[in-house]
Design a protein around this motif. Structure first.
Motif, PDB file in Angstrom:
ATOM      1  N   LYS A  14      31.381 -43.653   6.733  1.00 23.30           N
ATOM      2  CA  LYS A  14      32.390 -43.045   6.855  1.00 23.30           C
ATOM      3  C   LYS A  14      32.981 -42.683   5.521  1.00 23.30           C
ATOM      4  CE  LYS A  14      32.814 -46.936  10.605  1.00 23.30           C
ATOM      5  NZ  LYS A  14      33.320 -47.744  11.182  1.00 23.30           N
ATOM      6  N   ARG A  15      32.436 -43.316   4.702  1.00 21.91           N
ATOM      7  CA  ARG A  15      32.970 -42.573   3.345  1.00 21.91           C
ATOM      8  C   ARG A  15      32.689 -40.990   2.945  1.00 21.91           C
ATOM      9  NH1 ARG A  15      35.161 -46.455  -0.432  1.00 21.91           N
ATOM     10  NH2 ARG A  15      34.593 -47.762   1.703  1.00 21.91           N
ATOM     11  N   VAL A  16      31.767 -40.843   3.481  1.00 18.39           N
ATOM     12  CA  VAL A  16      31.268 -40.292   3.134  1.00 18.39           C
ATOM     13  C   VAL A  16      31.494 -38.996   3.849  1.00 18.39           C
ATOM     14  CG1 VAL A  16      28.880 -38.181   3.186  1.00 18.39           C
ATOM     15  CG2 VAL A  16      28.383 -40.704   2.007  1.00 18.39           C
ATOM     16  N   ALA A  17      32.254 -39.444   4.975  1.00 22.75           N
ATOM     17  CA  ALA A  17      32.050 -37.813   6.045  1.00 22.75           C
ATOM     18  C   ALA A  17      33.958 -37.855   5.555  1.00 22.75           C
ATOM     19  CB  ALA A  17      32.336 -38.575   8.036  1.00 22.75           C
ATOM     20  N   GLU A  18      34.502 -39.025   5.161  1.00 22.81           N
ATOM     21  CA  GLU A  18      35.494 -38.782   4.725  1.00 22.81           C
ATOM     22  C   GLU A  18      36.301 -37.575   3.796  1.00 22.81           C
ATOM     23  OE1 GLU A  18      39.800 -41.289   3.036  1.00 22.81           O
ATOM     24  OE2 GLU A  18      37.856 -42.345   3.681  1.00 22.81           O
ATOM     25  N   PHE A  19      34.901 -37.983   3.166  1.00 26.31           N
ATOM     26  CA  PHE A  19      35.433 -36.836   1.599  1.00 26.31           C
ATOM     27  C   PHE A  19      34.736 -34.964   1.953  1.00 26.31           C
ATOM     28  CE2 PHE A  19      32.122 -34.636  -1.040  1.00 26.31           C
ATOM     29  CZ  PHE A  19      32.828 -34.060  -1.991  1.00 26.31           C
ATOM     30  N   LEU A  20      33.547 -35.679   2.866  1.00 24.83           N
ATOM     31  CA  LEU A  20      33.835 -33.800   3.692  1.00 24.83           C
ATOM     32  C   LEU A  20      34.393 -33.391   4.086  1.00 24.83           C
ATOM     33  CD1 LEU A  20      29.548 -34.453   4.741  1.00 24.83           C
ATOM     34  CD2 LEU A  20      30.294 -33.053   2.728  1.00 24.83           C
ATOM     35  N   GLU A  21      35.597 -34.604   5.346  1.00 26.04           N
ATOM     36  CA  GLU A  21      36.338 -33.889   5.992  1.00 26.04           C
ATOM     37  C   GLU A  21      37.654 -33.379   4.804  1.00 26.04           C
ATOM     38  OE1 GLU A  21      39.801 -34.883   9.397  1.00 26.04           O
ATOM     39  OE2 GLU A  21      38.000 -36.319   8.655  1.00 26.04           O
ATOM     40  N   LYS A  22      37.905 -34.387   3.153  1.00 25.53           N
ATOM     41  CA  LYS A  22      39.138 -34.369   2.675  1.00 25.53           C
ATOM     42  C   LYS A  22      38.941 -33.555   1.314  1.00 25.53           C
ATOM     43  CE  LYS A  22      41.202 -37.936   5.620  1.00 25.53           C
ATOM     44  NZ  LYS A  22      41.459 -39.732   5.738  1.00 25.53           N
ATOM     45  N   ALA A  23      37.578 -33.704   1.147  1.00 22.69           N
ATOM     46  CA  ALA A  23      37.193 -33.970  -0.467  1.00 22.69           C
ATOM     47  C   ALA A  23      37.474 -34.383  -1.513  1.00 22.69           C
ATOM     48  CB  ALA A  23      37.853 -31.813  -0.522  1.00 22.69           C
ATOM     49  N   ASP A  24      37.509 -36.207  -1.100  1.00 24.94           N
ATOM     50  CA  ASP A  24      38.444 -37.204  -1.597  1.00 24.94           C
ATOM     51  C   ASP A  24      38.000 -38.023  -0.375  1.00 24.94           C
ATOM     52  OD1 ASP A  24      39.310 -38.044  -3.494  1.00 24.94           O
ATOM     53  OD2 ASP A  24      41.269 -37.461  -3.085  1.00 24.94           O
ATOM     54  N   CYS A  25      38.215 -38.702  -1.255  1.00 32.35           N
ATOM     55  CA  CYS A  25      38.166 -40.205  -0.583  1.00 32.35           C
ATOM     56  C   CYS A  25      38.261 -42.330  -1.545  1.00 32.35           C
ATOM     57  CB  CYS A  25      36.831 -40.624  -0.287  1.00 32.35           C
ATOM     58  SG  CYS A  25      35.399 -41.081  -1.225  1.00 32.35           S
ATOM     59  N   TYR A  26      38.244 -43.318  -0.974  1.00 31.45           N
ATOM     60  CA  TYR A  26      38.039 -44.499  -1.533  1.00 31.45           C
ATOM     61  C   TYR A  26      36.874 -43.993  -2.524  1.00 31.45           C
ATOM     62  CZ  TYR A  26      43.288 -45.542  -2.397  1.00 31.45           C
ATOM     63  OH  TYR A  26      44.822 -45.771  -2.385  1.00 31.45           O
ATOM     64  N   PRO A  27      37.282 -45.133  -3.896  1.00 33.60           N
ATOM     65  CA  PRO A  27      35.754 -45.419  -4.759  1.00 33.60           C
ATOM     66  C   PRO A  27      35.079 -46.556  -3.550  1.00 33.60           C
ATOM     67  CG  PRO A  27      37.781 -45.866  -5.836  1.00 33.60           C
ATOM     68  CD  PRO A  27      37.954 -45.265  -4.463  1.00 33.60           C
TER      69      PRO A  27
END
Length: 349
Positions: A14-27
């Motif tokens: 889920k965190r990786v998918a968020e990054f791929l979608e938004k180019a950002d996420c919480y650590p």
């Protein structure tokens, strides 16, 4: 046994998918340096350009940051940083509060201040502890760590004491020893493996030395010597004691950087003893690359703030040609780069 010579992003889809979608996420993971004081002056220290000072992060600032990180789905913290974390007078409180807040907790330490009372206070709350022991006898140890010979025996006793408590209380805490392969300690590392095994450690992690771009020292070892060392050390491995030989990391250091930018920064952060939130240890004491300071803003305010975005843009513009080879984010960067650049046959599973 977890493969520590790799990344764990595949377990956080889920965190990786968020990054791929938004180019950002919480650590997912944050490294915390609660103090920049250290009782050793290791010759290999990547931070040899920094002065060992008297900074200890404020108790209330740290407690607030731990709660804030947990509330924003940070999963784990390790107390390590630019000093010896066990020298902070409130380290036990920090460990307890992090665990209470729902964070997985670990410590990297030179082990000398991990006295029996500290062991009883802290060990039950840790997922793992890693003792940094960078030689297999007191003489070489004292030269590498630039400390008293007696510290070698202290550390080994503390490893043994921790292992006994782990077994007695049936703790889910991995007791590990970490050593860097250096040109001036490689001949002693077989002895270290034997000593760690006899002390009851769960593993000995053997890491390649990677020269920090800002460090004035260089203790690199040739890869032929590293292969010979691996063969010697593996003789000590059995079902109760593992040799975690970082040969994949060694290969990546030799190969160099194979991606165009650092994709891994959103998944990791570092907090230093002054309360600065920074991208990684390449940017210690560099005001131009500080995301923000916990004395002025909360962790979440810093992470969601415009300054962090500007710093990441600045790092992207700066490029990664001068970054440290084989850094902690290297394997994450390779993985993300592969996801962002699919191969022709990837749909054939």
């Amino acid at each position: 046994m977890v493969n520590i010579d790799n990344h764990k992003l595949m377990y956080h889809p889920k965190r990786v998918a968020e990054f791929l979608e938004k180019a950002d996420c919480y650590p997912i993971h944050v490294e915390i340096g609660p103090t920049n004081r250290c009782n050793h002056r290791c010759v290999f220290c990547a931070l040899d350009w920094l002065e060992h000072g008297g900074y200890d992060i404020d108790k209330s600032v740290m407690i607030s940051a731990l709660e804030d990180m947990a509330n924003h789905d940070v999963r784990s913290v390790v107390f390590a940083g630019e000093g010896e974390p066990l020298l902070h007078k409130d380290i036990s409180l920090f460990v307890h509060h992090a665990k209470k807040s729902g964070l997985d907790v670990a410590i990297t330490t030179n082990g000398v201040p991990f006295t029996p009372s500290r062991i009883n206070e802290i060990l039950p709350y840790l997922s793992w502890i890693r003792f940094s022991v960078n030689a297999g006898n007191p003489e070489i140890y004292s030269k590498v760590h630039r400390t008293k010979k007696e510290d070698f025996d202290k550390v080994i006793r503390n490893v043994s004491c921790s292992s006994k408590l782990e077994r007695k209380e049936k703790l889910q805490t991995t007791i590990g020893v970490q050593t860097l392969v250096l040109s001036n300690n490689i001949s002693t590392l077989s002895d270290l493996a034997k000593i760690c095994k006899n002390a009851g450690a769960d593993n000995l992690q053997v890491k390649p030395y990677s020269h920090h771009p800002k460090s004035k020292n260089d203790f690199s070892v040739g890869f032929s010597e590293l292969k010979e060392l691996e063969e010697k050390l593996m003789e000590f491995e059995d079902e109760n004691f593992k040799i975690l030989y970082r040969k994949e990391t060694m290969k990546r250091i030799e190969e160099g950087i194979t991606y165009p930018e650092c994709y891994g920064l959103p998944f990791f952060a570092l907090i230093d003893a002054k309360g600065n939130v920074i991208p990684c240890n390449l940017f210690y004491d560099n005001a131009d690359f500080i995301y923000g300071n916990l004395y002025k803003k909360s962790f979440s305010e810093i992470w969601e703030g415009e300054k962090r975005k500007k710093v990441i843009d600045k790092i992207r513009e700066r490029g990664i040609e001068n970054c440290r080879k084989g850094c902690r984010l290297d394997v994450i960067n390779r993985y993300i780069h592969r996801l962002k650049n699919p191969n022709l046959h990837d749909n054939f599973i």
